[in-house]
Each structure stands twice: as structure tokens, then as C-alpha cells.
Design a protein around this motif. Structure first.
Motif, mmCIF file in Angstrom:
data_model
loop_
_atom_site.group_PDB
_atom_site.id
_atom_site.type_symbol
_atom_site.label_atom_id
_atom_site.label_comp_id
_atom_site.label_asym_id
_atom_site.label_seq_id
_atom_site.Cartn_x
_atom_site.Cartn_y
_atom_site.Cartn_z
ATOM 1 N N PHE A 4 0.838 -1.202 0.000
ATOM 2 C CA PHE A 4 0.000 0.000 0.000
ATOM 3 C C PHE A 4 0.875 1.254 0.000
ATOM 4 O O PHE A 4 0.641 2.182 -0.776
ATOM 5 N N LEU A 5 1.891 1.292 0.867
ATOM 6 C CA LEU A 5 2.794 2.446 0.917
ATOM 7 C C LEU A 5 3.528 2.626 -0.411
ATOM 8 O O LEU A 5 3.661 3.752 -0.901
ATOM 9 N N ASP A 6 3.997 1.518 -0.981
ATOM 10 C CA ASP A 6 4.678 1.586 -2.275
ATOM 11 C C ASP A 6 3.790 2.251 -3.322
ATOM 12 O O ASP A 6 4.207 3.185 -4.007
ATOM 13 N N THR A 7 2.585 1.759 -3.450
ATOM 14 C CA THR A 7 1.665 2.260 -4.482
ATOM 15 C C THR A 7 1.258 3.698 -4.192
ATOM 16 O O THR A 7 1.334 4.566 -5.077
ATOM 17 N N PHE A 8 0.827 3.966 -2.975
ATOM 18 C CA PHE A 8 0.356 5.305 -2.610
ATOM 19 C C PHE A 8 1.454 6.348 -2.793
ATOM 20 O O PHE A 8 1.249 7.384 -3.438
ATOM 21 N N LEU A 9 2.642 6.081 -2.245
ATOM 22 C CA LEU A 9 3.734 7.051 -2.324
ATOM 23 C C LEU A 9 4.248 7.231 -3.751
ATOM 24 O O LEU A 9 4.603 8.340 -4.149
ATOM 25 N N SER A 10 4.253 6.157 -4.537
ATOM 26 C CA SER A 10 4.724 6.255 -5.921
ATOM 27 C C SER A 10 3.754 7.050 -6.785
ATOM 28 O O SER A 10 4.173 7.888 -7.597
ATOM 29 N N VAL A 11 2.465 6.801 -6.637
ATOM 30 C CA VAL A 11 1.468 7.568 -7.395
ATOM 31 C C VAL A 11 1.529 9.032 -6.974
ATOM 32 O O VAL A 11 1.517 9.936 -7.824
ATOM 33 N N LEU A 12 1.620 9.273 -5.690
ATOM 34 C CA LEU A 12 1.723 10.647 -5.182
ATOM 35 C C LEU A 12 2.962 11.340 -5.753
ATOM 36 O O LEU A 12 2.893 12.485 -6.212
ATOM 37 N N LYS A 89 20.478 11.334 -9.539
ATOM 38 C CA LYS A 89 19.638 10.132 -9.453
ATOM 39 C C LYS A 89 18.239 10.358 -10.021
ATOM 40 O O LYS A 89 17.353 9.522 -9.857
ATOM 41 N N ILE A 90 18.029 11.476 -10.711
ATOM 42 C CA ILE A 90 16.743 11.752 -11.339
ATOM 43 C C ILE A 90 16.450 10.722 -12.436
ATOM 44 O O ILE A 90 15.291 10.425 -12.716
ATOM 45 N N ASN A 91 17.501 10.148 -13.017
ATOM 46 C CA ASN A 91 17.294 9.137 -14.061
ATOM 47 C C ASN A 91 16.530 7.923 -13.547
ATOM 48 O O ASN A 91 15.982 7.153 -14.320
ATOM 49 N N GLU A 92 16.457 7.754 -12.229
ATOM 50 C CA GLU A 92 15.766 6.614 -11.624
ATOM 51 C C GLU A 92 14.263 6.853 -11.422
ATOM 52 O O GLU A 92 13.521 5.919 -11.145
ATOM 53 N N LEU A 93 13.802 8.092 -11.555
ATOM 54 C CA LEU A 93 12.398 8.409 -11.261
ATOM 55 C C LEU A 93 11.375 7.605 -12.065
ATOM 56 O O LEU A 93 10.315 7.274 -11.524
ATOM 57 N N PRO A 94 11.629 7.272 -13.336
ATOM 58 C CA PRO A 94 10.635 6.450 -14.040
ATOM 59 C C PRO A 94 10.361 5.099 -13.376
ATOM 60 O O PRO A 94 9.326 4.481 -13.628
ATOM 61 N N GLN A 95 11.252 4.651 -12.502
ATOM 62 C CA GLN A 95 11.020 3.397 -11.802
ATOM 63 C C GLN A 95 9.838 3.484 -10.840
ATOM 64 O O GLN A 95 9.337 2.460 -10.372
ATOM 65 N N LEU A 96 9.375 4.691 -10.577
ATOM 66 C CA LEU A 96 8.147 4.824 -9.790
ATOM 67 C C LEU A 96 7.013 4.070 -10.483
ATOM 68 O O LEU A 96 6.142 3.508 -9.824
ATOM 69 N N TRP A 97 7.033 4.071 -11.815
ATOM 70 C CA TRP A 97 6.019 3.321 -12.561
ATOM 71 C C TRP A 97 6.192 1.819 -12.331
ATOM 72 O O TRP A 97 5.205 1.093 -12.177
ATOM 73 N N ILE A 101 3.164 -0.675 -10.870
ATOM 74 C CA ILE A 101 2.664 -1.896 -11.509
ATOM 75 C C ILE A 101 3.085 -3.174 -10.792
ATOM 76 O O ILE A 101 2.711 -4.263 -11.186
ATOM 77 N N GLY A 102 3.874 -3.037 -9.711
ATOM 78 C CA GLY A 102 4.183 -4.184 -8.863
ATOM 79 C C GLY A 102 5.473 -4.926 -9.151
ATOM 80 O O GLY A 102 5.724 -5.966 -8.540
ATOM 81 N N ASP A 103 6.310 -4.414 -10.048
ATOM 82 C CA ASP A 103 7.598 -5.067 -10.312
ATOM 83 C C ASP A 103 8.586 -4.830 -9.187
ATOM 84 O O ASP A 103 9.492 -5.638 -8.978
ATOM 85 N N MET A 104 8.426 -3.689 -8.505
ATOM 86 C CA MET A 104 9.408 -3.261 -7.517
ATOM 87 C C MET A 104 8.714 -2.709 -6.277
ATOM 88 O O MET A 104 7.515 -2.470 -6.277
#
Length: 187
Positions: A4-12, A89-97, A101-104
Motif C-alpha cells: 500500500f505504501l509503495d503504491t500510494f507514495l509512488s502515485v503521489l 539520481k533523477i534518471n531513476e524516477l521512471p522506476q516509480l512506474w 505496476i508491482g515489479d518493484m
């Protein structure tokens, strides 16, 4: 709770960072080789391979040039704007997606490319396969500037395999064995 925290914080974060992400997309489209995203095969939970999303920071086909699987400081494959994205480390931000989707997860062992994963011991692979890889983790924090260690070496990949991987794998195993919501929040 962690999912839940992963999804909520990443979408936010994606919503909040949207103006920055759009700006970076425009800059990448106009500079370098016109690539915006780079999808790299990484090993995830259960040993399954998934596509890790990053902003493109290197020349196309850079995995076939130079040190291949590792990046060293002042690596000639890194594009000018890519240097800034990588350093910040901004290059890592797309990993929020990838997290949405649950890969990470936000916190966990960093997902490895298959070649690097193959150099980890069977014990480390078995332990790391039990959790989702993370956008950040204890190994990433300790080795935040590992490119600096590798920059002056004649054989950086050999040093990485013999010296960094064993230490990193011990750190990541420690995380897996002590994983808790409290540790997740601390990291």
C-alpha cells in the motif's frame, strides 16, 4: 501495508513530480540521441526478469561499448544531460512506474541485470529472490558513489565481481533477513 505504501507514495510522487518529468522528457527529446526512456532487463522477485524503466542517459547500444555492465565515473558513453540526471539520481524516477505496476518496491535490494545477478552466490540469489527489488536499499545507500571506486581501475568489472558484489550481497541479505515496516521507513 508495504505494498500500500509503495503504491500510494509512488502515485503521489508521480503526480507531484509531473512538471519535472515533462521538462526532462522535453530536454531528452531535444538533446543527445532523442531517446527519452531506456528499458533494461533486470532480475526481480522469484528470479523473474522484468523491464526496468529509466530516463535515457547513455549512447544507444552503450551496453555493447566499454565496460558494458557497469558505469564508471566520467564514462564516455554518458551523454552530457545524462551526467546531471545520473549524478542527481533523477534518471531513476521512471522506476516509480515499476513500483506502481508491482515489479518493484520503494525499498529493497536493487534489481540486477542478469549478468551481474549470475555473479552473486546461490545463497544470495535465493535470499534476494524472496522480496521485491527496490528503488533504493541498503546496498544502494552504502554504494551510492560506486562509480568513484571503479574509475581508476584497469579492470573495473573484475574488482566489482571480487570486491563489491560480496559486500553488497551481504548487505542485501541482511536487509531481507531483517525486513520490517520500521526498517523500510528508516531506509
Amino acid at each position: 501495508m508495504q505494498r500500500f505504501l509503495d503504491t500510494f507514495l509512488s502515485v503521489l510522487a508521480l503526480v507531484f513530480l509531473c512538471p519535472l518529468l515533462i521538462l526532462i522528457i522535453c530536454i531528452l527529446k531535444l538533446t543527445g540521441e532523442g531517446e527519452v526512456f531506456y528499458i533494461q532487463e533486470r532480475v526481480g522477485q522469484g528470479g523473474k526478469v522484468f523491464g526496468l524503466l529509466k530516463f535515457a542517459t547513455m549512447l544507444k547500444n552503450s551496453s555493447n561499448i566499454g565496460t558494458r555492465d557497469i558505469t564508471i565515473r566520467d564514462d564516455p558513453r554518458v551523454l552530457p544531460f545524462g551526467k546531471f540526471l545520473r549524478k542527481s539520481k533523477i534518471n531513476e524516477l521512471p522506476q516509480l512506474w515499476n513500483i506502481v505496476i508491482g515489479d518493484m518496491s520503494i525499498v529493497g535490494p536493487r534489481p540486477m541485470i542478469p549478468n551481474t545477478y549470475a555473479n552473486y552466490s546461490k545463497r544470495a540469489q535465493d535470499r534476494l529472490n524472496t522480496v521485491k527489488p527496490g528503488l533504493t536499499g541498503i546496498g544502494s545507500i552504502i554504494f551510492r558513489d560506486e562509480e568513484r571506486y571503479l574509475a581508476e581501475l584497469k579492470e573495473p568489472m573484475e574488482f566489482y565481481i571480487k570486491n563489491i558484489i560480496p559486500y553488497k550481497s551481504d548487505l542485501e541479505i541482511w536487509f531481507v533477513e531483517n525486513n520490517s515496516l520500521w526498517l523500510y521507513l528508516k531506509i
